[in-house]
Design a protein around this motif. Structure first.
Motif, PDB file in Angstrom:
ATOM      1  N   PRO A  52     -45.436   9.003  91.187  1.00 34.64           N
ATOM      2  CA  PRO A  52     -44.448   7.939  90.985  1.00 34.64           C
ATOM      3  C   PRO A  52     -44.858   7.019  89.842  1.00 34.64           C
ATOM      4  O   PRO A  52     -46.039   6.878  89.527  1.00 34.64           O
ATOM      5  CB  PRO A  52     -44.496   7.188  92.318  1.00 34.64           C
ATOM      6  CG  PRO A  52     -45.941   7.300  92.712  1.00 34.64           C
ATOM      7  CD  PRO A  52     -46.417   8.648  92.217  1.00 34.64           C
ATOM      8  N   ILE A  53     -43.881   6.402  89.224  1.00 37.19           N
ATOM      9  CA  ILE A  53     -44.143   5.360  88.234  1.00 37.19           C
ATOM     10  C   ILE A  53     -43.641   4.050  88.827  1.00 37.19           C
ATOM     11  O   ILE A  53     -42.437   3.880  89.045  1.00 37.19           O
ATOM     12  CB  ILE A  53     -43.438   5.660  86.903  1.00 37.19           C
ATOM     13  CG1 ILE A  53     -43.916   6.998  86.337  1.00 37.19           C
ATOM     14  CG2 ILE A  53     -43.687   4.540  85.902  1.00 37.19           C
ATOM     15  CD1 ILE A  53     -45.403   7.070  86.056  1.00 37.19           C
ATOM     16  N   THR A  54     -44.573   3.142  89.097  1.00 36.50           N
ATOM     17  CA  THR A  54     -44.211   1.916  89.814  1.00 36.50           C
ATOM     18  C   THR A  54     -44.521   0.638  89.044  1.00 36.50           C
ATOM     19  O   THR A  54     -43.848  -0.370  89.241  1.00 36.50           O
ATOM     20  CB  THR A  54     -44.938   1.860  91.175  1.00 36.50           C
ATOM     21  OG1 THR A  54     -46.341   2.050  90.956  1.00 36.50           O
ATOM     22  CG2 THR A  54     -44.432   2.962  92.095  1.00 36.50           C
ATOM     23  N   PHE A  55     -45.534   0.638  88.188  1.00 38.48           N
ATOM     24  CA  PHE A  55     -45.885  -0.581  87.459  1.00 38.48           C
ATOM     25  C   PHE A  55     -45.060  -0.744  86.186  1.00 38.48           C
ATOM     26  O   PHE A  55     -44.671  -1.842  85.819  1.00 38.48           O
ATOM     27  CB  PHE A  55     -47.377  -0.586  87.086  1.00 38.48           C
ATOM     28  CG  PHE A  55     -48.292  -0.864  88.251  1.00 38.48           C
ATOM     29  CD1 PHE A  55     -48.092  -1.944  89.079  1.00 38.48           C
ATOM     30  CD2 PHE A  55     -49.370  -0.028  88.511  1.00 38.48           C
ATOM     31  CE1 PHE A  55     -48.939  -2.208  90.151  1.00 38.48           C
ATOM     32  CE2 PHE A  55     -50.221  -0.277  89.578  1.00 38.48           C
ATOM     33  CZ  PHE A  55     -50.011  -1.368  90.391  1.00 38.48           C
ATOM     34  N   GLN A  66     -45.615  11.797  80.877  1.00 34.47           N
ATOM     35  CA  GLN A  66     -47.011  11.777  80.405  1.00 34.47           C
ATOM     36  C   GLN A  66     -48.009  11.687  81.561  1.00 34.47           C
ATOM     37  O   GLN A  66     -49.031  12.371  81.577  1.00 34.47           O
ATOM     38  CB  GLN A  66     -47.249  10.588  79.459  1.00 34.47           C
ATOM     39  CG  GLN A  66     -46.277  10.462  78.316  1.00 34.47           C
ATOM     40  CD  GLN A  66     -46.193  11.698  77.450  1.00 34.47           C
ATOM     41  OE1 GLN A  66     -47.196  12.372  77.212  1.00 34.47           O
ATOM     42  NE2 GLN A  66     -45.000  12.007  76.971  1.00 34.47           N
ATOM     43  N   ILE A  67     -47.714  10.825  82.531  1.00 30.85           N
ATOM     44  CA  ILE A  67     -48.654  10.598  83.626  1.00 30.85           C
ATOM     45  C   ILE A  67     -48.801  11.853  84.481  1.00 30.85           C
ATOM     46  O   ILE A  67     -49.906  12.205  84.924  1.00 30.85           O
ATOM     47  CB  ILE A  67     -48.199   9.395  84.483  1.00 30.85           C
ATOM     48  CG1 ILE A  67     -48.186   8.118  83.638  1.00 30.85           C
ATOM     49  CG2 ILE A  67     -49.105   9.220  85.692  1.00 30.85           C
ATOM     50  CD1 ILE A  67     -49.515   7.754  83.009  1.00 30.85           C
ATOM     51  N   ALA A  68     -47.707  12.566  84.724  1.00 28.27           N
ATOM     52  CA  ALA A  68     -47.789  13.807  85.497  1.00 28.27           C
ATOM     53  C   ALA A  68     -48.520  14.891  84.717  1.00 28.27           C
ATOM     54  O   ALA A  68     -49.323  15.647  85.273  1.00 28.27           O
ATOM     55  CB  ALA A  68     -46.387  14.275  85.877  1.00 28.27           C
ATOM     56  N   VAL A  69     -48.259  14.975  83.416  1.00 28.67           N
ATOM     57  CA  VAL A  69     -48.955  15.953  82.569  1.00 28.67           C
ATOM     58  C   VAL A  69     -50.459  15.723  82.627  1.00 28.67           C
ATOM     59  O   VAL A  69     -51.252  16.669  82.703  1.00 28.67           O
ATOM     60  CB  VAL A  69     -48.443  15.876  81.118  1.00 28.67           C
ATOM     61  CG1 VAL A  69     -49.367  16.638  80.164  1.00 28.67           C
ATOM     62  CG2 VAL A  69     -47.029  16.433  81.019  1.00 28.67           C
ATOM     63  N   ILE A 200     -51.887   7.026  76.226  1.00 28.09           N
ATOM     64  CA  ILE A 200     -52.174   7.251  77.642  1.00 28.09           C
ATOM     65  C   ILE A 200     -52.219   8.745  77.994  1.00 28.09           C
ATOM     66  O   ILE A 200     -52.556   9.101  79.113  1.00 28.09           O
ATOM     67  CB  ILE A 200     -51.154   6.539  78.555  1.00 28.09           C
ATOM     68  CG1 ILE A 200     -49.738   7.063  78.320  1.00 28.09           C
ATOM     69  CG2 ILE A 200     -51.232   5.034  78.367  1.00 28.09           C
ATOM     70  CD1 ILE A 200     -48.744   6.605  79.365  1.00 28.09           C
ATOM     71  N   SER A 201     -51.879   9.601  77.050  1.00 22.83           N
ATOM     72  CA  SER A 201     -51.945  11.043  77.305  1.00 22.83           C
ATOM     73  C   SER A 201     -53.373  11.552  77.143  1.00 22.83           C
ATOM     74  O   SER A 201     -54.088  11.150  76.209  1.00 22.83           O
ATOM     75  CB  SER A 201     -51.034  11.799  76.340  1.00 22.83           C
ATOM     76  OG  SER A 201     -51.222  13.202  76.458  1.00 22.83           O
TER      77      SER A 201
END
Length: 337
Positions: A52-55, A66-69, A200-201
């Motif tokens: 999830p993206i929450t912030f 990007q975060i899941a990758v 961030i990647s």
């Protein structure tokens, strides 16, 4: 009531222990410090991650990909297929917002050659901003699978780029007015662009390291920062990790932002850094390859025999590294900073 952030590790471990996870194809199921699930498909493995993206509230669609990758590539897998759940706030969602988020997702997927194969979208009540939940699937040859369980005694611990790249970018994007008295407009813009530079990647970080030498484990430091990631890695591999905290790189601008909010940079959300363990005879080759790719990286510690713990080695002696019960920036979002 529990605070904002990840569930406390002891509660999460208790829940996971009761989960129905038995299946002959499950090579890696849920566990503390395990970024992804892994299923056995014969000569290959299917790697799965929900995130999830929450912030974040800006560049949300791009961010979600990007975060899941980041998590999938820590297994050595290439990300290939994605499902996306999009929850949009009632009375605050325009067609333009939907199109904006969609375009961000599509552009990010194209950049990684990911096929968006399904998901769910709805406008729902009691939300004050969009929430995206990504499920990403990747594929890797079974002989090339890497998991956090793979770290062995004698392996060296490396970290790329520095910390906390993600926290610095989030704080500069979400709370720029609170930084106006301590940062110049140019510094605020630079911090906001941290999601791109240094970025961030960790896709290139992981692929470069894998191709250069023997990587035994990788972990993506997210909520709870680099310290929490170290503890999670120690829990996953079942060994002691000895770390010199002074060697953990903290970009000056990130340090300045954390100081402005009175946050410890070692406990703040840290996507953009890649934590990895490598065999001792691969250290030089991997560091050289990362340097050639213009990806900063340093050695910060070593894996040792012993119980699952993180030991900080300081000029005054060695002691267990303190833990963070939740991510440092959660205090800012709760307004209790």
């Amino acid at each position: 009531m529990l605070p904002v952030g990840k569930l406390p590790a002891e509660i999460l471990a208790k829940i996971i222990a009761q989960a129905p996870t038995a299946d002959s194809q499950v090579l890696l199921g849920p566990g503390i410090g395990l970024d992804c699930a892994v299923l056995d498909f014969g000569d290959t493995c299917l790697v799965l991650k929900s995130e999830p993206i929450t912030f974040a509230s800006q560049q949300l669609g791009w961010y979600a990909v990007q975060i899941a990758v980041n998590d999938v590539v820590t297994t050595g897998a290439l990300p290939k297929w994605m499902l996306l759940t999009v929850l949009l706030p009632g009375k605050k969602t325009s067609p333009g917002l939907v199109e904006e988020i969609s375009a961000q997702v599509f552009d990010a997927c194209r950049a990684h050659n990911i096929a968006l194969i399904g998901g769910h979208t709805e406008i729902t009540h009691d939300l004050d901003r969009p929430i995206l939940v990504t499920t990403l699937l990747g594929e890797v040859d079974k002989t090339e699978l890497i998991t956090p369980k793979g770290a062995q005694a004698g392996d060296r611990v490396l970290v790329t780029k520095g910390v906390p790249i993600e926290a610095a970018a989030l704080l500069a994007r979400e709370f720029p007015n609170r930084l106006a008295d301590v940062l110049s407009p140019e510094e605020i813009r630079e911090a906001q662009d941290y999601i791109y530079t240094p970025g961030i990647s960790v896709f290139r970080d992981a692929r470069t390291a894998i191709q250069a030498g023997q990587v035994t484990a990788m972990h993506d430091p997210t909520e709870g920062g680099i310290v929490t990631a170290l503890w999670e890695l120690a829990e996953a591999c079942g060994h002691t990790i000895l770390v010199d905290p002074a060697k953990i790189p903290i970009p000056p601008l990130a340090r300045k932002i954390c100081a402005a909010f009175d946050l410890d940079p070692l406990g703040a959300i840290a996507s953009g850094a890649l934590l990895l363990t490598v065999t001792s005879d691969s250290v030089d080759a991997i560091l050289a390859a990362l340097a050639y790719g213009k990806i900063p990286a340093v050695e910060i510690g070593i894996v040792q025999d012993g119980q699952s713990q993180v030991i900080a080695q300081t000029p005054t002696g060695s002691h267990p590294m303190g833990k963070f019960s939740r991510d440092e920036i959660a205090r800012v979002y709760e307004g209790t900073d």
